[in-house]
Design a protein around this motif. Sequence first.
Motif, PDB file in Angstrom:
ATOM      1  N   CYS A  34      -4.807  10.714 -13.577  1.00  0.00           N
ATOM      2  CA  CYS A  34      -3.798  11.567 -12.323  1.00  0.00           C
ATOM      3  C   CYS A  34      -3.711  10.540 -11.670  1.00  0.00           C
ATOM      4  O   CYS A  34      -2.903   9.794 -11.222  1.00  0.00           O
ATOM      5  CB  CYS A  34      -3.951  12.742 -11.761  1.00  0.00           C
ATOM      6  N   LEU A  35      -4.874   9.746 -11.280  1.00  0.00           N
ATOM      7  CA  LEU A  35      -5.396   8.615 -10.351  1.00  0.00           C
ATOM      8  C   LEU A  35      -4.927   7.254 -11.337  1.00  0.00           C
ATOM      9  O   LEU A  35      -4.395   6.886 -10.197  1.00  0.00           O
ATOM     10  CB  LEU A  35      -6.744   8.628 -10.210  1.00  0.00           C
ATOM     11  N   ILE A  36      -5.242   7.438 -12.251  1.00  0.00           N
ATOM     12  CA  ILE A  36      -4.676   6.022 -13.263  1.00  0.00           C
ATOM     13  C   ILE A  36      -3.131   6.130 -13.023  1.00  0.00           C
ATOM     14  O   ILE A  36      -2.780   5.060 -13.126  1.00  0.00           O
ATOM     15  CB  ILE A  36      -5.655   6.012 -14.735  1.00  0.00           C
ATOM     16  N   VAL A  37      -2.703   7.372 -13.586  1.00  0.00           N
ATOM     17  CA  VAL A  37      -1.462   7.100 -13.716  1.00  0.00           C
ATOM     18  C   VAL A  37      -0.506   6.706 -12.655  1.00  0.00           C
ATOM     19  O   VAL A  37       0.063   6.292 -12.402  1.00  0.00           O
ATOM     20  CB  VAL A  37      -0.921   8.716 -14.610  1.00  0.00           C
ATOM     21  N   PHE A  38      -1.628   7.725 -11.228  1.00  0.00           N
ATOM     22  CA  PHE A  38      -0.613   7.379  -9.941  1.00  0.00           C
ATOM     23  C   PHE A  38      -0.751   5.560  -9.374  1.00  0.00           C
ATOM     24  O   PHE A  38      -0.274   4.796  -9.031  1.00  0.00           O
ATOM     25  CB  PHE A  38      -1.333   8.066  -9.106  1.00  0.00           C
ATOM     26  N   ARG A  47       5.233   1.995 -12.526  1.00  0.00           N
ATOM     27  CA  ARG A  47       5.790   3.179 -13.270  1.00  0.00           C
ATOM     28  C   ARG A  47       5.630   3.929 -13.469  1.00  0.00           C
ATOM     29  O   ARG A  47       7.120   5.039 -13.627  1.00  0.00           O
ATOM     30  CB  ARG A  47       5.700   2.165 -14.845  1.00  0.00           C
ATOM     31  N   THR A  48       4.607   4.902 -13.385  1.00  0.00           N
ATOM     32  CA  THR A  48       4.260   6.419 -13.715  1.00  0.00           C
ATOM     33  C   THR A  48       3.951   7.326 -12.844  1.00  0.00           C
ATOM     34  O   THR A  48       3.113   8.549 -12.054  1.00  0.00           O
ATOM     35  CB  THR A  48       3.317   6.937 -14.815  1.00  0.00           C
ATOM     36  N   ALA A  49       3.865   6.586 -11.072  1.00  0.00           N
ATOM     37  CA  ALA A  49       3.494   6.819 -10.124  1.00  0.00           C
ATOM     38  C   ALA A  49       3.857   7.822  -9.336  1.00  0.00           C
ATOM     39  O   ALA A  49       2.662   8.850  -9.153  1.00  0.00           O
ATOM     40  CB  ALA A  49       3.967   5.084  -9.131  1.00  0.00           C
ATOM     41  N   VAL A  50       5.098   8.503  -9.818  1.00  0.00           N
ATOM     42  CA  VAL A  50       5.290   9.346  -9.226  1.00  0.00           C
ATOM     43  C   VAL A  50       5.000  10.649  -9.901  1.00  0.00           C
ATOM     44  O   VAL A  50       4.500  11.533  -9.667  1.00  0.00           O
ATOM     45  CB  VAL A  50       7.046   9.482  -9.691  1.00  0.00           C
ATOM     46  N   LEU A  51       4.966  10.547 -11.303  1.00  0.00           N
ATOM     47  CA  LEU A  51       4.036  11.577 -12.458  1.00  0.00           C
ATOM     48  C   LEU A  51       2.996  11.226 -12.261  1.00  0.00           C
ATOM     49  O   LEU A  51       2.165  12.431 -11.773  1.00  0.00           O
ATOM     50  CB  LEU A  51       4.201  11.279 -13.698  1.00  0.00           C
ATOM     51  N   GLY A  52       1.923  10.943 -11.765  1.00  0.00           N
ATOM     52  CA  GLY A  52       0.895  10.477 -11.500  1.00  0.00           C
ATOM     53  C   GLY A  52       0.483  11.549  -9.940  1.00  0.00           C
ATOM     54  O   GLY A  52      -0.885  11.979  -9.623  1.00  0.00           O
ATOM     55  N   ALA A  53       1.608  11.436  -8.529  1.00  0.00           N
ATOM     56  CA  ALA A  53       1.041  12.033  -7.824  1.00  0.00           C
ATOM     57  C   ALA A  53       1.783  13.537  -7.573  1.00  0.00           C
ATOM     58  O   ALA A  53       0.535  14.370  -7.249  1.00  0.00           O
ATOM     59  CB  ALA A  53       2.563  11.353  -7.134  1.00  0.00           C
ATOM     60  N   LEU A  54       2.028  13.551  -8.837  1.00  0.00           N
ATOM     61  CA  LEU A  54       2.605  15.290  -9.476  1.00  0.00           C
ATOM     62  C   LEU A  54       1.613  15.770 -10.002  1.00  0.00           C
ATOM     63  O   LEU A  54       0.878  16.941  -9.543  1.00  0.00           O
ATOM     64  CB  LEU A  54       3.887  15.567 -10.579  1.00  0.00           C
ATOM     65  N   ALA A  81      -0.866  19.174  -8.129  1.00  0.00           N
ATOM     66  CA  ALA A  81      -1.343  19.740  -8.076  1.00  0.00           C
ATOM     67  C   ALA A  81      -2.795  20.573  -8.252  1.00  0.00           C
ATOM     68  O   ALA A  81      -2.976  21.484  -8.184  1.00  0.00           O
ATOM     69  CB  ALA A  81      -0.683  20.411 -10.651  1.00  0.00           C
ATOM     70  N   TYR A  82      -3.132  19.349  -8.555  1.00  0.00           N
ATOM     71  CA  TYR A  82      -4.850  18.859  -8.298  1.00  0.00           C
ATOM     72  C   TYR A  82      -6.028  19.469  -6.710  1.00  0.00           C
ATOM     73  O   TYR A  82      -6.048  20.395  -6.604  1.00  0.00           O
ATOM     74  CB  TYR A  82      -5.361  18.028  -8.529  1.00  0.00           C
ATOM     75  N   LEU A  83      -4.710  18.765  -5.963  1.00  0.00           N
ATOM     76  CA  LEU A  83      -4.808  19.351  -4.635  1.00  0.00           C
ATOM     77  C   LEU A  83      -4.345  20.553  -4.548  1.00  0.00           C
ATOM     78  O   LEU A  83      -5.110  21.171  -3.518  1.00  0.00           O
ATOM     79  CB  LEU A  83      -4.199  18.119  -3.531  1.00  0.00           C
ATOM     80  N   GLY A  84      -3.775  21.115  -4.631  1.00  0.00           N
ATOM     81  CA  GLY A  84      -3.390  22.340  -4.695  1.00  0.00           C
ATOM     82  C   GLY A  84      -4.738  23.534  -5.072  1.00  0.00           C
ATOM     83  O   GLY A  84      -4.314  24.757  -4.647  1.00  0.00           O
ATOM     84  N   GLY A  85      -5.024  23.394  -6.210  1.00  0.00           N
ATOM     85  CA  GLY A  85      -5.917  24.360  -6.848  1.00  0.00           C
ATOM     86  C   GLY A  85      -7.500  24.095  -6.101  1.00  0.00           C
ATOM     87  O   GLY A  85      -7.628  24.794  -5.398  1.00  0.00           O
ATOM     88  N   ALA A  86      -7.467  23.087  -5.145  1.00  0.00           N
ATOM     89  CA  ALA A  86      -8.488  23.069  -4.138  1.00  0.00           C
ATOM     90  C   ALA A  86      -8.386  24.240  -3.021  1.00  0.00           C
ATOM     91  O   ALA A  86      -8.895  24.653  -2.275  1.00  0.00           O
ATOM     92  CB  ALA A  86      -8.274  20.842  -3.352  1.00  0.00           C
ATOM     93  N   MET A 100      -0.669  11.134   0.998  1.00  0.00           N
ATOM     94  CA  MET A 100      -0.583  10.213  -0.376  1.00  0.00           C
ATOM     95  C   MET A 100       1.415   9.993  -0.838  1.00  0.00           C
ATOM     96  O   MET A 100       1.730   8.949  -1.373  1.00  0.00           O
ATOM     97  CB  MET A 100      -1.076  11.104  -1.034  1.00  0.00           C
ATOM     98  N   TRP A 101       2.187  11.192  -0.620  1.00  0.00           N
ATOM     99  CA  TRP A 101       3.794  11.097  -0.696  1.00  0.00           C
ATOM    100  C   TRP A 101       4.332  10.242   0.483  1.00  0.00           C
ATOM    101  O   TRP A 101       5.099   9.758  -0.055  1.00  0.00           O
ATOM    102  CB  TRP A 101       4.034  12.806  -0.785  1.00  0.00           C
ATOM    103  N   ILE A 102       3.503  10.069   1.464  1.00  0.00           N
ATOM    104  CA  ILE A 102       4.102   8.939   2.762  1.00  0.00           C
ATOM    105  C   ILE A 102       4.475   7.942   1.634  1.00  0.00           C
ATOM    106  O   ILE A 102       4.848   6.740   1.847  1.00  0.00           O
ATOM    107  CB  ILE A 102       3.036   9.267   3.992  1.00  0.00           C
TER     108      ILE A 102
END
Length: 154
Positions: A86-90, A94-101, A105-110, A135-137
């Motif tokens: 996820c961090l690499i994708v973030f 070009r794929t930062a939004v997908l990585g942020a999603l 999800a990972y943080l939601g599990g935490a 992260m989203w800001i």
Amino acid sequence: MTRNSTTGDTASPAATTNITSSDEARPARRNRRRTTGIVISVLVGAFLAFDIVIKLTRPQEVVDSMAKLGFPIDQALVMGVVLLVCLIVFAIPRTAVLGALGITAYLGGAVTANMRIEAPLFDTVLFAVYTGVLMWIGLALRRPELLKVAGLKR
């Protein structure tokens, strides 16, 4: 008389457009916001990279916290690899939004794992929420068009 460099036409001074100081300030403000977004994203990324390293190396603190959360220690490797992907994708613009999603999800599990053991709310459970919001800001400052997609800007 002024000469237009692109067409070679001459125009009277009254016909030329005046650039105001607010027009000149827009790109500087945009660059400052983008730079701030990049700095925030790098800081969040550095924190998550640290989390990945400790999950993959499994020092005693990670072993203890995984046991406290009720996870087998082998799951630390899985969590570390998922977060790494996820961090690499973030990190790829070009794929930062997908990585942020994925990171969200990972943080939601935490959050869920910490709520399950009734960990302290503001400093433990919500820490993942603070990280995700930051992260989203950072991402929104880097890519202001996300505010339009979210309906926060016209």
